[in-house]
Design a protein around this motif. Structure first.
Motif, PDB file in Angstrom:
ATOM      1  N   THR A 159       0.798  -1.240   0.000  1.00  0.00           N
ATOM      2  CA  THR A 159       0.000   0.000   0.000  1.00  0.00           C
ATOM      3  C   THR A 159       0.830   1.289   0.000  1.00  0.00           C
ATOM      4  O   THR A 159       2.012   1.298   0.340  1.00  0.00           O
ATOM      5  N   LYS A 188      -2.418  -1.948  -9.734  1.00  0.00           N
ATOM      6  CA  LYS A 188      -2.757  -1.911  -8.312  1.00  0.00           C
ATOM      7  C   LYS A 188      -3.413  -0.571  -7.987  1.00  0.00           C
ATOM      8  O   LYS A 188      -4.621  -0.474  -7.840  1.00  0.00           O
ATOM      9  N   ASP A 192      -7.279  -1.080  -7.480  1.00  0.00           N
ATOM     10  CA  ASP A 192      -7.638  -1.409  -6.082  1.00  0.00           C
ATOM     11  C   ASP A 192      -7.980  -0.122  -5.325  1.00  0.00           C
ATOM     12  O   ASP A 192      -9.103   0.046  -4.799  1.00  0.00           O
ATOM     13  N   CYS A 197     -12.201   1.115  -3.734  1.00  0.00           N
ATOM     14  CA  CYS A 197     -12.882   2.016  -2.789  1.00  0.00           C
ATOM     15  C   CYS A 197     -14.220   2.486  -3.335  1.00  0.00           C
ATOM     16  O   CYS A 197     -15.143   2.773  -2.577  1.00  0.00           O
ATOM     17  N   GLY A 222      -9.014  14.517   0.670  1.00  0.00           N
ATOM     18  CA  GLY A 222      -7.997  13.896  -0.178  1.00  0.00           C
ATOM     19  C   GLY A 222      -8.602  13.400  -1.478  1.00  0.00           C
ATOM     20  O   GLY A 222      -9.678  12.788  -1.476  1.00  0.00           O
ATOM     21  N   TYR A 223      -7.919  13.702  -2.586  1.00  0.00           N
ATOM     22  CA  TYR A 223      -8.412  13.253  -3.900  1.00  0.00           C
ATOM     23  C   TYR A 223      -7.279  12.592  -4.680  1.00  0.00           C
ATOM     24  O   TYR A 223      -7.009  12.881  -5.823  1.00  0.00           O
ATOM     25  N   ASP A 225      -5.765   8.466  -5.316  1.00  0.00           N
ATOM     26  CA  ASP A 225      -6.452   7.304  -5.887  1.00  0.00           C
ATOM     27  C   ASP A 225      -7.603   6.843  -4.994  1.00  0.00           C
ATOM     28  O   ASP A 225      -8.705   6.571  -5.474  1.00  0.00           O
ATOM     29  N   GLY A 227      -9.149   8.644  -2.678  1.00  0.00           N
ATOM     30  CA  GLY A 227     -10.133   9.735  -2.652  1.00  0.00           C
ATOM     31  C   GLY A 227     -11.001   9.738  -3.902  1.00  0.00           C
ATOM     32  O   GLY A 227     -12.220   9.956  -3.819  1.00  0.00           O
ATOM     33  N   CYS A 250      -4.554  17.720  -7.886  1.00  0.00           N
ATOM     34  CA  CYS A 250      -5.671  16.862  -7.472  1.00  0.00           C
ATOM     35  C   CYS A 250      -6.922  17.706  -7.198  1.00  0.00           C
ATOM     36  O   CYS A 250      -8.044  17.260  -7.467  1.00  0.00           O
ATOM     37  N   GLY A 279      -3.848   9.410   3.786  1.00  0.00           N
ATOM     38  CA  GLY A 279      -2.575   8.803   4.183  1.00  0.00           C
ATOM     39  C   GLY A 279      -1.717   9.779   4.969  1.00  0.00           C
ATOM     40  O   GLY A 279      -0.547   9.515   5.252  1.00  0.00           O
ATOM     41  N   ILE A 283      -5.961  15.202  10.095  1.00  0.00           N
ATOM     42  CA  ILE A 283      -6.866  15.829   9.117  1.00  0.00           C
ATOM     43  C   ILE A 283      -8.135  16.337   9.813  1.00  0.00           C
ATOM     44  O   ILE A 283      -8.537  17.482   9.629  1.00  0.00           O
ATOM     45  N   ILE A 301     -10.619   6.055   5.562  1.00  0.00           N
ATOM     46  CA  ILE A 301     -10.374   4.899   4.692  1.00  0.00           C
ATOM     47  C   ILE A 301      -8.890   4.825   4.300  1.00  0.00           C
ATOM     48  O   ILE A 301      -8.468   3.983   3.525  1.00  0.00           O
ATOM     49  N   GLY A 302      -8.065   5.705   4.876  1.00  0.00           N
ATOM     50  CA  GLY A 302      -6.612   5.618   4.702  1.00  0.00           C
ATOM     51  C   GLY A 302      -6.037   4.522   5.600  1.00  0.00           C
ATOM     52  O   GLY A 302      -6.740   3.974   6.448  1.00  0.00           O
ATOM     53  N   HIS A 303      -4.744   4.231   5.446  1.00  0.00           N
ATOM     54  CA  HIS A 303      -4.205   3.028   6.093  1.00  0.00           C
ATOM     55  C   HIS A 303      -4.164   3.102   7.622  1.00  0.00           C
ATOM     56  O   HIS A 303      -4.470   2.132   8.295  1.00  0.00           O
ATOM     57  N   ASN A 346     -13.432   0.534   5.377  1.00  0.00           N
ATOM     58  CA  ASN A 346     -13.989  -0.467   4.457  1.00  0.00           C
ATOM     59  C   ASN A 346     -13.623  -1.875   4.910  1.00  0.00           C
ATOM     60  O   ASN A 346     -14.347  -2.826   4.636  1.00  0.00           O
ATOM     61  N   LEU A 347     -12.526  -2.023   5.632  1.00  0.00           N
ATOM     62  CA  LEU A 347     -12.165  -3.336   6.164  1.00  0.00           C
ATOM     63  C   LEU A 347     -12.667  -3.522   7.590  1.00  0.00           C
ATOM     64  O   LEU A 347     -12.864  -4.647   8.032  1.00  0.00           O
TER      65      LEU A 347
HETATM   66  P1  NAI Z   1      -2.461   9.330  -2.700  1.00  0.00           P
HETATM   67  O1  NAI Z   1      -1.143   9.892  -2.361  1.00  0.00           O
HETATM   68  O2  NAI Z   1      -2.793   8.979  -4.125  1.00  0.00           O
HETATM   69  O3  NAI Z   1      -3.643  10.290  -2.197  1.00  0.00           O
HETATM   70  C1  NAI Z   1      -3.658  10.995  -1.001  1.00  0.00           C
HETATM   71  C2  NAI Z   1      -4.148  12.408  -1.317  1.00  0.00           C
HETATM   72  O4  NAI Z   1      -4.371  13.120  -0.116  1.00  0.00           O
HETATM   73  C3  NAI Z   1      -3.138  13.208  -2.140  1.00  0.00           C
HETATM   74  O5  NAI Z   1      -3.722  13.682  -3.325  1.00  0.00           O
HETATM   75  C4  NAI Z   1      -2.726  14.341  -1.192  1.00  0.00           C
HETATM   76  O6  NAI Z   1      -2.454  15.551  -1.891  1.00  0.00           O
HETATM   77  C5  NAI Z   1      -3.950  14.459  -0.306  1.00  0.00           C
HETATM   78  N1  NAI Z   1      -3.679  15.089   0.993  1.00  0.00           N
HETATM   79  C6  NAI Z   1      -2.568  14.983   1.777  1.00  0.00           C
HETATM   80  N2  NAI Z   1      -2.698  15.743   2.887  1.00  0.00           N
HETATM   81  C7  NAI Z   1      -3.928  16.306   2.819  1.00  0.00           C
HETATM   82  C8  NAI Z   1      -4.647  17.192   3.667  1.00  0.00           C
HETATM   83  N3  NAI Z   1      -4.105  17.671   4.799  1.00  0.00           N
HETATM   84  N4  NAI Z   1      -5.898  17.568   3.293  1.00  0.00           N
HETATM   85  C9  NAI Z   1      -6.450  17.130   2.133  1.00  0.00           C
HETATM   86  N5  NAI Z   1      -5.806  16.299   1.277  1.00  0.00           N
HETATM   87  C10 NAI Z   1      -4.567  15.889   1.622  1.00  0.00           C
HETATM   88  O7  NAI Z   1      -2.640   8.016  -1.798  1.00  0.00           O
HETATM   89  P2  NAI Z   1      -3.739   6.855  -1.984  1.00  0.00           P
HETATM   90  O8  NAI Z   1      -3.189   5.772  -2.820  1.00  0.00           O
HETATM   91  O9  NAI Z   1      -5.007   7.492  -2.363  1.00  0.00           O
HETATM   92  O10 NAI Z   1      -3.798   6.280  -0.492  1.00  0.00           O
HETATM   93  C11 NAI Z   1      -4.324   7.021   0.587  1.00  0.00           C
HETATM   94  C12 NAI Z   1      -4.318   6.166   1.836  1.00  0.00           C
HETATM   95  O11 NAI Z   1      -5.200   5.063   1.673  1.00  0.00           O
HETATM   96  C13 NAI Z   1      -2.971   5.540   2.172  1.00  0.00           C
HETATM   97  O12 NAI Z   1      -2.835   5.475   3.568  1.00  0.00           O
HETATM   98  C14 NAI Z   1      -3.081   4.140   1.597  1.00  0.00           C
HETATM   99  O13 NAI Z   1      -2.173   3.259   2.188  1.00  0.00           O
HETATM  100  C15 NAI Z   1      -4.513   3.821   1.916  1.00  0.00           C
HETATM  101  N6  NAI Z   1      -5.193   2.815   1.103  1.00  0.00           N
HETATM  102  C16 NAI Z   1      -6.358   2.306   1.630  1.00  0.00           C
HETATM  103  C17 NAI Z   1      -7.088   1.369   0.939  1.00  0.00           C
HETATM  104  C18 NAI Z   1      -8.330   0.814   1.527  1.00  0.00           C
HETATM  105  O14 NAI Z   1      -8.868  -0.159   1.006  1.00  0.00           O
HETATM  106  N7  NAI Z   1      -8.848   1.343   2.603  1.00  0.00           N
HETATM  107  C19 NAI Z   1      -6.665   0.892  -0.391  1.00  0.00           C
HETATM  108  C20 NAI Z   1      -5.454   1.511  -0.872  1.00  0.00           C
HETATM  109  C21 NAI Z   1      -4.764   2.450  -0.141  1.00  0.00           C
END
Ligand code: NAI
Length: 432
Positions: A159, A188, A192, A197, A222-223, A225, A227, A250, A279, A283, A301-303, A346-347
């Motif tokens: 992740t 991925k 995914d 999501c 957050g927007y 992947d 988001g 984004c 992530g 926030i 829904i972040g990690h 979601n999990l």
């Molecule tokens: P990403 O880096 O593509 O997206 C995160 C977004 O949040 C970025 O666009 C960033 O600019 C924005 N951001 C950062 N700080 C912010 C703030 N203070 N206010 C508003 N926006 C902000 O990362 P991705 O892939 O979307 O993953 C996000 C989290 O979700 C990670 O922790 C990842 O490990 C987790 N994840 C969770 C899944 C699930 O099934 N629940 C699946 C895949 C990833």
């Protein structure tokens, strides 16, 4: 030293149910099943002792049995205290695989479970491969059992957040083995994180609260992947969605996709649901809770669980459990419904992503384990991605199941756009 524990799950009698669900999932995971067919005879993972730390769901059970079908010995723990599906864990334990996972463990038990996976069998042979989601297993090995690192060929990380930790380690010179970044395979993160999501975000809110989503005001922080998928999920349910972002690219994407983009402070008082996907940490904070409306639903829904200031709620309000993973707080006379204690919703409140999209992620995982087990010497102690032809292969393996007809390039067309007929079809800098 503590005695060997062969497995620990909630209830082994759930194994039959788990097995029936695993069989249904296999039909939705063509990538993994075709790897079993392609590599079952040659046993490319023979000798590998893979310790895995990834949500112990039905989909992960199919991953585990794929690694085993390719010759690996496997031990498993879950990377989140709420994400295990107990019937999946039971079905895997019933096959004699050492799995240490149950839904609703505490943090001490979480560490204990990971620790059990480091040593295989009565004679406690140490792991020689890591398959991780979020980096907790990697950190356990490198911080608490550093002597094991020399015997480990490599690690693959699922992740965004775990991959981030690995690049930090490279920068600090503390990564003692090669790593493969699964997350940034196109098949991925663009599937995914996004389409997963899109299905599982709304699923979690519905299972937890049964709230009517159409017409509700939802704020997605957050927007990236996750988001993008989460915002699409609520839009599809008829909610009115606002996005917050710090990245102008984004933010512009969200606006062009038809979402209002505002600061959390602007919309917090008017939001029915607030969900973090960044992530990043800190926030949703105290000043936001104080401005929220009555019966607002707050989730992440972040990690990791540090996107929402849950300690603030626990400090300033009594906590009333509605049901497991659904708690009610009261701030300034207004009820706040917090899901899964701020851990990935979601999990925690649903069953994660559907099998079909996880097959893409886990086919990448399996290919990475094969590569690191057989060719580790070709890599330095850095973070690598799988080559594009494998990314394309993962996608290819999922086309037939959904009836996709792929157009073939003619030789003349391939020459004209500067690729070969067999791919890769895009340059490295292409962004999809
Ligand atoms: P990403 O880096 O593509 O997206 C995160 C977004 O949040 C970025 O666009 C960033 O600019 C924005 N951001 C950062 N700080 C912010 C703030 N203070 N206010 C508003 N926006 C902000 O990362 P991705 O892939 O979307 O993953 C996000 C989290 O979700 C990670 O922790 C990842 O490990 C987790 N994840 C969770 C899944 C699930 O099934 N629940 C699946 C895949 C990833």
């Amino acid at each position: 030293k503590t005695a060997y524990v062969p497995y620990k799950v909630k209830d082994i009698s759930l194994a039959d149910w788990g097995r029936k669900e695993i069989e249904l999932a296999e039909a939705e995971m063509p990538g993994l099943m075709s790897l079993r067919e392609e590599y079952g005879d040659s046993q490319p993972l023979k000798g590998a002792r893979i310790a895995g730390c990834l949500h112990m769901t039905i989909q992960t059970a199919v991953l585990i049995e794929t690694l085993q079908a390719l010759g690996a010995d496997v031990t498993w723990s879950s990377c989140n205290i709420f994400s295990t599906q107990d019937q999946a864990a039971a079905a895997i334990a019933a096959t004699g695989t050492p799995v240490y996972a149950w839904k609703g463990m505490n943090e001490e038990e979480f560490d204990w479970c990971i620790e059990q996976t480091l040593f295989f069998g009565e004679d406690k042979k140490p792991l020689n491969m890591i398959l991780d989601d979020g980096g907790d297993l990697t950190n356990m090995v490198l911080d608490r059992y550093p002597e094991l690192a020399a015997g480990i060929n490599g690690l693959s990380e699922e992740t965004t957040t775990g991959v981030h930790r690995l690049y930090e380690r490279v920068k600090n010179g503390t990564l003692p083995m090669p790593a493969i970044n699964i997350n940034d395979s196109v098949t991925k993160s663009k599937f995914d994180n996004k389409y997963g999501c899109k299905e599982s975000a709304v699923d979690a809110i519905r299972r937890a609260t049964d709230i009517m989503l159409a017409g509700k005001r939802v704020t997605v922080c957050g927007y990236g992947d996750v988001g993008k998928g989460t915002a699409a999920s609520f839009k599809g349910a008829g909610s009115i969605v606002t996005v917050t972002e710090i990245d102008p690219i984004c933010a512009l994407q969200a606006a062009m996709d038809g979402f209002e983009v505002k600061k959390l402070e602007t919309v917090v008082a008017n939001s029915d649901i607030i969900i973090t996907t960044t992530g990043n940490k800190g926030i949703v904070r105290g000043e936001h809770f104080e401005a929220m409306k009555d019966k607002v639903i707050v989730a992440n829904i972040g990690h990791f669980d540090n996107e929402i200031d849950v300690p603030y709620l626990n400090k300033n309000s009594e906590k009333v459990e509605i049901k497991p993973q659904v708690d009610k707080y009261n701030i300034n006379g207004k009820d706040i419904i917090l899901l899964a204690e701020g851990r990935l919703v979601n999990l925690g409140c649903a069953t994660g992503h559907p099998s079909f999209v996880m097959s893409n992620s886990f086919t990448n995982q399996t290919l990475a384990q094969m590569e690191l087990w057989n060719n580790a010497k070709a890599y330095k102690n850095e973070v690598y991605m799988l080559p594009k032809h494998l990314d394309e292969k993962v996608a290819f393996l999922h086309l037939a199941k959904i009836g996709v007809e792929l157009t073939e390039l003619s030789k003349e067309q391939a020459d004209y756009i500067g690729v070969t007929q067999a791919g890769p079809y895009k340059p490295e800098h292409y962004r999809y």
